[in-house]
Write a protein that holds these residues in place. Structure first.
Motif, PDB file in Angstrom:
ATOM      1  N   PHE A  44       5.521 -16.824 -12.441  1.00  0.00           N
ATOM      2  CA  PHE A  44       4.591 -16.986 -13.554  1.00  0.00           C
ATOM      3  C   PHE A  44       3.326 -16.209 -13.209  1.00  0.00           C
ATOM      4  N   PRO A  82      -4.414 -23.496 -24.523  1.00  0.00           N
ATOM      5  CA  PRO A  82      -5.740 -23.928 -24.981  1.00  0.00           C
ATOM      6  C   PRO A  82      -6.367 -24.958 -24.033  1.00  0.00           C
ATOM      7  N   GLY A 100      -5.315 -14.527 -21.307  1.00  0.00           N
ATOM      8  CA  GLY A 100      -4.591 -13.261 -21.218  1.00  0.00           C
ATOM      9  C   GLY A 100      -3.101 -13.497 -21.136  1.00  0.00           C
ATOM     10  N   GLU A 126       1.349  -9.374 -20.133  1.00  0.00           N
ATOM     11  CA  GLU A 126       1.288  -7.953 -20.493  1.00  0.00           C
ATOM     12  C   GLU A 126      -0.089  -7.354 -20.221  1.00  0.00           C
ATOM     13  N   ASP A 177      -1.613 -13.265 -30.781  1.00  0.00           N
ATOM     14  CA  ASP A 177      -2.587 -14.369 -30.790  1.00  0.00           C
ATOM     15  C   ASP A 177      -3.672 -14.067 -31.818  1.00  0.00           C
ATOM     16  N   PHE A 228      -9.918 -19.007 -29.993  1.00  0.00           N
ATOM     17  CA  PHE A 228      -8.475 -18.943 -30.225  1.00  0.00           C
ATOM     18  C   PHE A 228      -8.131 -19.650 -31.524  1.00  0.00           C
ATOM     19  N   ARG A 266      -1.244 -19.005 -32.269  1.00  0.00           N
ATOM     20  CA  ARG A 266      -0.323 -17.875 -32.245  1.00  0.00           C
ATOM     21  C   ARG A 266       0.085 -17.548 -33.671  1.00  0.00           C
ATOM     22  N   ASN A 294       6.798 -22.496 -16.483  1.00  0.00           N
ATOM     23  CA  ASN A 294       5.390 -22.161 -16.240  1.00  0.00           C
ATOM     24  C   ASN A 294       4.476 -23.344 -16.463  1.00  0.00           C
TER      25      ASN A 294
END
Ligand code: AMP
Length: 487
Positions: free
Chosen positions: A186, A260, A283, A286, A373, A384, A387, A468
Motif C-alpha cells: 500500500f 476522509p 494523494g 498515481e 476525486d 474533498f 469520488r 489497505n
C-alpha cells in the motif's frame, strides 16, 4: 534526495542506531545497510536493471530488499502476502520479475517460473560496492481497480526522490520512532519506509495481528514519536478505548492520508493531546503517495472541517488543478508534477485515458493524472467533495453518498458507509451496540432531502476493510445485495 545515498550516509554516520524495531528485535543502521548492499549484489547478478518482486513479510528484510533493488539500478514490486493466492499470482504475471526476494519459509510458489529466487537469509553474493544509476521506474504498486482487476502503477525514481524531499517536513532524525502501520503493498507505507530510513529515525512495524487491531497499544509500547496512518486507524484506537494521553504521550506528530479525515478523528486526538502536531495529506498511488498538506491544531481544526478536514494545498513542486467544473475552483482534481506516475504497467489505453495532456485555464498544456476525486478550493485550500464514482443518481436526483455518511455520523456518533443497490440507499453503521434504524431515519428527514434518506440503516460490529485498511465499499455493496439491507 537519493534515498539509497541518504540511507548509506546515515548508516555510515551512526551505525549503532536502531533502523527497524519489531517484536523486541532491533536491526541497527549498520546491519541494515550491510543487508542492503549484499542483497543489491545478489539482485545485480540478474542483469542491468533487475525487476525485483518482494515476496516478504512486512519488516526489515522487505525494506532492505526495496533499497537493494534501487541500489542495483532496478525496479521493485511489493506483494501483499495477505491477498488471496490468485491475486498474488496475477501480480507476479503482470510484473514479470527477473528476481524474487523471498525467505526460506516461503520459497518458490507454483507460479514463479522464469525468475531467480533470492533467499534474503542466505546467498553467496558479494555486496555491491557502489550504487548503480537509478532506473527510470523505482517501483510498481498494484491498486485494486473498481473492476477488481489490479492496475500496476509505475512510479518514477524522480517522483520517489521528490517525495523523499518533502518528507523533510516531518523534521525526523535520530531518536525519532516512526510507525509503520500500512501493508508494504500500500502506497502509504512508502512514506514510513523512506521518511524514517533516509533520516536516521527507527521504523516500528506491527509485530503481529494484535498490533494491527490495536495500533494505540503499539504506539504506547514502542513510544512512537511519529504516527502515520489512514484516519480509520484512529477509530480502532477509540473503539479499544485507548484514545488517551498515555497512548499518545510520546507522539509529537500525526499525519493522515488515504481517506476522509473527520472531525471525530481530530477531536479524539486533540482531547488526548491538545498540543500534538497534526497534518492531513491527500494523494493517490498515481502521484507517489501524497501531494498536499495542511496543518491542523486544537484551536482551529473545526473551522477546517467542512464536514471533512481540508486536504490543504499542493506541496512544493506539485500542482493540483480543478478541471471540468463550472470554474477553476470546482471540479475534478488533476495532478501535475514530478511525482505523477509514468502510467499503468502494460496498459497504454488506460494510461492515455488517466494521464492526458490537458489545457489549463492559464493557457499551459500539462500532462496530469485525473484522479476521479471531486473538490472545491476556498481561500487557497482544497476541500474533498467525494469520488466522482460515489456520486449516484436516484430517481433523477444527484446524490453524494459521502454527504449521507456525514449526516448519519453526526446524528449517530458512529462511522457510516452508504452504498446503492437497485436504486436503494443502504447505510451501514459501525457500532457494536445496535441502532434504532427507524428513529435514526426519522431524524435524518430533517438533515437530508427525502430522496437521500437511506432506505435502510444496518448496524455492523465493524466494517469490512480492504488490504489497505480502507472501508471496503465493494464488500458492503455485496452485503447489501445479499439482503443485509432487510432491516
Ligand atoms: P490510494 O491510491 O489507494 O492511496 O487511494 C487514493 C484515493 O484515496 C484518492 O484518490 C482519494 O479518493 C482518497 N484519499 C486519499 N487521501 C485522502 C484524504 N486526505 N481525504 C479524502 N480522501 C483521500
Amino acid at each position: 534526495m537519493d534515498p539509497v545515498a541518504a540511507l548509506l550516509g546515515r548508516a555510515g554516520d551512526r551505525p549503532e542506531d536502531p533502523a527497524v524495531v519489531q517484536g523486541g528485535l532491533t536491526v541497527t543502521y549498520g546491519a541494515f545497510a550491510e543487508r542492503v548492499m549484499w542483497l543489491a549484489g545478489a539482485f545485480a547478478r540478474a542483469g542491468e536493471a533487475p525487476k525485483v518482486l518482494i515476496d516478504l513479510p512486512q519488516g526489515a528484510d522487505a525494506y532492505a530488499a526495496m533499497f537493494a533493488a534501487l541500489m542495483a539500478g532496478g525496479t521493485y514490486c511489493p506483494v501483499n502476502r495477505e491477498a488471496p493466492a490468485a491475486a498474488q499470482e496475477r501480480v507476479f504475471r503482470a510484473f514479470a520479475p527477473s528476481v524474487v526476494a523471498t525467505d526460506a519459509a516461503t520459497g518458490r510458489r507454483p507460479w514463479m517460473e522464469g525468475a531467480v529466487l533470492v533467499d534474503v537469509a542466505g546467498c553467496d553474493a558479494s555486496p555491491l560496492p557502489a550504487p548503480r544509476e537509478p532506473a527510470e521506474a523505482a517501483y510498481v504498486m498494484f491498486t485494486s481497480g473498481s473492476t477488481g482487476i489490479p492496475k500496476g502503477v509505475v512510479v518514477p525514481s524522480a517522483g520517489l526522490a521528490h517525495y523523499c524531499d518533502w518528507a523533510a517536513a516531518f523534521e525526523a532524525g535520530p531518536g525519532d520512532r516512526w510507525s509503520q502501520h500500512p501493508n508494504i503493498a500500500f502506497d502509504l507505507s512508502v512514506l514510513d519506509i523512506y521518511g524514517a530510513l533516509t533520516r536516521g529515525a527507527s521504523l516500528h512495524p506491527p509485530a503481529g495481528p494484535a498490533d494491527r487491531l490495536m495500533p494505540g497499544a503499539l504506539a504506547r509500547r514502542e513510544r512512537l514519536t511519529i504516527w502515520n496512518s489512514v484516519p480509520t486507524a484512529i477509530d480502532l484506537v477509540v473503539e479499544a478505548r485507548q484514545a488517551t494521553a498515555e497512548t499518545f504521550a510520546s507522539v509529537r506528530m500525526a499525519s493522515f492520508c488515504g481517506e476522509p479525515l473527520r472531525g471525530r478523528h481530530l477531536r479524539a486526538l486533540f482531547e488526548a493531546r491538545p498540543d500534538m502536531r497534526v497534518q492531513n495529506t491527500y494523494g493517490p498511488t498515481e502521484a507517489t503517495v501524497s501531494c498536499t498538506e495542511v496543518a491542523l491544531d486544537a484551536a482551529d481544526f473545526e473551522a477546517l472541517c467542512r464536514p471533512v478536514a481540508s486536504l490543504g494545498a499542493a506541496i512544493p513542486g506539485m500542482e493540483l488543478h480543478l478541471i471540468d467544473g463550472p470554474d477553476a475552483d470546482h471540479g475534478e482534481i488533476a495532478i501535475a508534477g514530478p511525482q505523477v506516475a509514468l502510467g499503468y504497467l502494460g496498459d497504454p489505453a488506460r494510461t492515455a485515458r488517466s494521464f492526458p495532456v490537458v489545457d489549463l485555464p492559464d493557457g499551459r498544456r500539462l500532462r496530469v493524472y485525473r484522479t476521479g476525486d471531486l473538490a472545491r478550493r476556498e481561500e487557497g485550500l482544497l476541500y474533498f467533495e467525494g469520488r466522482a464514482d460515489r456520486q449516484v443518481k436516484i430517481t433523477g436526483h444527484r446524490i453524494e453518498l459521502g454527504e449521507i455518511d456525514a449526516a448519519v455520523e453526526r446524528l449517530s456518533g458512529a462511522p457510516a458507509a452508504s452504498v446503492v443497490v437497485n436504486d436503494r440507499i443502504v447505510t451501514f453503521l459501525a457500532t457494536a451496540e445496535g441502532a434504532d434504524s427507524a428513529a435514526l431515519r426519522a431524524r435524518l428527514r430533517d438533515a437530508l432531502p427525502a430522496y437521500a434518506v437511506p432506505t435502510s440503516i444496518v448496524p455492523l460490529a465493524e466494517f469490512p476493510r480492504t488490504p489497505n485498511d480502507k472501508v471496503d465499499f465493494e464488500a458492503l455493496t455485496a452485503m447489501a445485495g445479499r439482503g443485509h439491507a432487510a432491516a
